[in-house]
Scaffold this active site. Sequence first.
Site, mmCIF file in Angstrom:
data_model
loop_
_atom_site.group_PDB
_atom_site.id
_atom_site.type_symbol
_atom_site.label_atom_id
_atom_site.label_comp_id
_atom_site.label_asym_id
_atom_site.label_seq_id
_atom_site.Cartn_x
_atom_site.Cartn_y
_atom_site.Cartn_z
ATOM 1 N N TYR A 50 53.694 74.209 68.372
ATOM 2 C CA TYR A 50 52.949 75.214 68.946
ATOM 3 C C TYR A 50 53.544 76.750 68.300
ATOM 4 C CZ TYR A 50 51.333 77.651 73.255
ATOM 5 O OH TYR A 50 50.550 78.432 74.103
ATOM 6 N N LYS A 97 53.651 83.897 73.343
ATOM 7 C CA LYS A 97 53.613 83.444 75.071
ATOM 8 C C LYS A 97 54.847 84.021 75.789
ATOM 9 C CE LYS A 97 49.832 81.100 76.098
ATOM 10 N NZ LYS A 97 48.570 81.828 76.506
ATOM 11 N N ALA A 113 40.891 74.625 73.594
ATOM 12 C CA ALA A 113 41.937 75.407 72.789
ATOM 13 C C ALA A 113 43.040 74.159 72.385
ATOM 14 C CB ALA A 113 42.594 76.283 73.461
HETATM 15 P P1 NAD Z 1 39.654 77.623 76.123
HETATM 16 O O1 NAD Z 1 39.466 77.382 74.613
HETATM 17 O O2 NAD Z 1 38.859 77.175 77.090
HETATM 18 O O3 NAD Z 1 39.820 79.241 76.326
HETATM 19 C C1 NAD Z 1 40.522 80.108 75.491
HETATM 20 C C2 NAD Z 1 39.528 81.159 75.224
HETATM 21 O O4 NAD Z 1 40.271 82.389 74.743
HETATM 22 C C3 NAD Z 1 38.004 81.079 74.962
HETATM 23 O O5 NAD Z 1 37.156 81.431 75.812
HETATM 24 C C4 NAD Z 1 37.879 81.944 73.567
HETATM 25 O O6 NAD Z 1 36.620 82.423 73.317
HETATM 26 C C5 NAD Z 1 38.840 82.963 74.192
HETATM 27 N N1 NAD Z 1 39.265 83.958 72.938
HETATM 28 C C6 NAD Z 1 39.993 83.498 71.768
HETATM 29 N N2 NAD Z 1 40.043 84.658 71.086
HETATM 30 C C7 NAD Z 1 39.402 85.497 71.781
HETATM 31 C C8 NAD Z 1 39.189 86.959 71.606
HETATM 32 N N3 NAD Z 1 39.652 87.696 70.346
HETATM 33 N N4 NAD Z 1 38.807 87.769 72.295
HETATM 34 C C9 NAD Z 1 38.244 87.381 73.750
HETATM 35 N N5 NAD Z 1 38.460 85.982 73.760
HETATM 36 C C10 NAD Z 1 39.068 85.170 72.859
HETATM 37 O O7 NAD Z 1 41.215 77.084 76.471
HETATM 38 P P2 NAD Z 1 42.153 77.003 77.722
HETATM 39 O O8 NAD Z 1 43.005 76.041 77.731
HETATM 40 O O9 NAD Z 1 41.300 77.272 79.141
HETATM 41 O O10 NAD Z 1 42.775 78.647 77.511
HETATM 42 C C11 NAD Z 1 43.012 79.543 78.579
HETATM 43 C C12 NAD Z 1 44.368 79.959 78.490
HETATM 44 O O11 NAD Z 1 45.164 79.029 78.723
HETATM 45 C C13 NAD Z 1 45.015 80.448 77.263
HETATM 46 O O12 NAD Z 1 45.889 81.713 77.291
HETATM 47 C C14 NAD Z 1 46.022 79.097 76.872
HETATM 48 O O13 NAD Z 1 47.257 79.487 76.045
HETATM 49 C C15 NAD Z 1 46.406 79.094 78.214
HETATM 50 N N6 NAD Z 1 47.250 77.663 78.672
HETATM 51 C C16 NAD Z 1 46.515 76.395 78.182
HETATM 52 C C17 NAD Z 1 46.853 75.080 78.260
HETATM 53 C C18 NAD Z 1 46.271 73.897 77.805
HETATM 54 O O14 NAD Z 1 46.971 72.861 77.666
HETATM 55 N N7 NAD Z 1 45.140 73.846 77.557
HETATM 56 C C19 NAD Z 1 48.181 75.246 78.893
HETATM 57 C C20 NAD Z 1 48.832 76.245 79.281
HETATM 58 C C21 NAD Z 1 48.175 77.636 79.027
HETATM 59 O O1 0WE Z 2 47.990 77.924 74.297
HETATM 60 C C1 0WE Z 2 47.609 76.649 73.874
HETATM 61 C C2 0WE Z 2 46.574 76.759 72.785
HETATM 62 C C3 0WE Z 2 46.317 78.102 72.280
HETATM 63 C C4 0WE Z 2 45.328 78.058 70.924
HETATM 64 C C5 0WE Z 2 44.621 76.860 70.532
HETATM 65 C C6 0WE Z 2 43.919 77.032 69.221
HETATM 66 C C7 0WE Z 2 42.924 75.862 68.750
HETATM 67 C C8 0WE Z 2 42.159 76.383 67.866
HETATM 68 C C9 0WE Z 2 45.249 78.904 70.255
HETATM 69 N N1 0WE Z 2 44.885 79.311 68.997
HETATM 70 C C10 0WE Z 2 44.210 78.112 68.544
HETATM 71 N N2 0WE Z 2 43.436 78.408 67.386
HETATM 72 C C11 0WE Z 2 42.471 77.437 66.798
HETATM 73 O O2 0WE Z 2 41.991 77.674 65.749
HETATM 74 N N3 0WE Z 2 47.824 75.706 74.566
HETATM 75 C C12 0WE Z 2 48.832 75.797 75.526
HETATM 76 C C13 0WE Z 2 47.342 74.161 74.259
HETATM 77 C C14 0WE Z 2 48.231 73.667 73.224
HETATM 78 O O3 0WE Z 2 48.093 73.835 71.897
HETATM 79 C C15 0WE Z 2 49.283 73.185 71.228
HETATM 80 C C16 0WE Z 2 49.852 72.614 72.327
HETATM 81 C C17 0WE Z 2 49.414 72.815 73.385
HETATM 82 C C18 0WE Z 2 49.816 72.306 74.771
HETATM 83 C C19 0WE Z 2 49.636 73.371 69.871
HETATM 84 C C20 0WE Z 2 50.642 72.371 69.537
HETATM 85 C C21 0WE Z 2 51.441 71.740 70.554
HETATM 86 C C22 0WE Z 2 51.087 71.882 71.746
#
Ligand code: NAD
Ligand code: 0WE
Length: 263
Positions: free
Chosen positions: A158, A165, A198
């Site tokens: 991460y 974060k 993501a």
């Molecule tokens: P997702 O890929 O569906 O959403 C991520 C969004 O970020 C996308 O819509 C992307 O277009 C947007 N984004 C990235 N760069 C951008 C920019 N410059 N301007 C505007 N938008 C931008 O993935 P998600 O998992 O739904 O992520 C949403 C949030 O939840 C993030 O903050 C992520 O860190 C957080 N989160 C995700 C998880 C997980 O396991 N998926 C867990 C905890 C927190």
């Molecule tokens: O916040 C996140 C992921 C955010 C994210 C994901 C990507 C993938 C594609 C940010 N930047 C990028 N850039 C890319 O090019 N999470 C909480 C999901 C997540 O990501 C991980 C996790 C978990 C959970 C990465 C490593 C280990 C665990």
Amino acid sequence: MGLLEGRRALIFGVANDHSIAWGIAQALHAEGAEVGFSSVESLIEKRVRPLADSIGSRFVEPCDVQSDEQLHAVFEKWRTTHGADATLDVLVHALAFARREDLEGSFVDTSREGFALALDVSAYSLVAMVREARSLLARGSSVITLTYYGSEKVVANYNVMGVAKAALEASVRYLAADLGPDGVRVNAISAGPIRTLAAAGISGFKRMYGEFADVAPLRANVTIEDVGRSAVYLASDMSRAVTGEVLYVDAGFNIVGVPTLQA
Ligand code: NAD
Ligand code: 0WE
């Protein structure tokens, strides 16, 4: 009568129907909120518009959160669409980005540029967004962002996102202190791992996702519906005395020290 009847929400971060932002949009809509969307330009027509249409939303605006001008334009558009005295009751920030190369290997190898990019998109954007939204926020308005456990404990790979974060969660506290006197609340939801875009292709995610349900007290993974339901609480006056908090929506994973060994 829904908990959010007559309330207006603006949600940043829908990429597709797996997005946490979409889970939140559906849950807010189900409680009666009117929901608007902002996403990156490239996703709008193919991905976001059809989802917005499906819940009767007409406000769909592009924005790259790295641009002050584009952030300003979204809220300006909101003003012209809803009227100058229309308030924004719920603002959802559900986006993050780091270079893929910075989400593998060692954190110590993070470049200056990679660090700045991750912090800009994933943490500073909340500050800039709230500042642009400020004149639309009113007593009772609620700002919600999304965070992850990697901010407080080391999660393999991460890396720089954990640092981003941590900055995001601290920003939630400072924003809550700034906006509290106006009756505006700012909170974060710390979600367990969810298979969104993501998370796709993150090395080791699949294994971590599988083992999560063995360790978490509720013995389950977290869904976007779970996050949406908690967002309803933070958006509504059910949480009217809660601000500056990080609410774990993680099936209890974060409370575990030494997990119970499975038979
Ligand atoms: P997702 O890929 O569906 O959403 C991520 C969004 O970020 C996308 O819509 C992307 O277009 C947007 N984004 C990235 N760069 C951008 C920019 N410059 N301007 C505007 N938008 C931008 O993935 P998600 O998992 O739904 O992520 C949403 C949030 O939840 C993030 O903050 C992520 O860190 C957080 N989160 C995700 C998880 C997980 O396991 N998926 C867990 C905890 C927190
Ligand atoms: O916040 C996140 C992921 C955010 C994210 C994901 C990507 C993938 C594609 C940010 N930047 C990028 N850039 C890319 O090019 N999470 C909480 C999901 C997540 O990501 C991980 C996790 C978990 C959970 C990465 C490593 C280990 C665990």
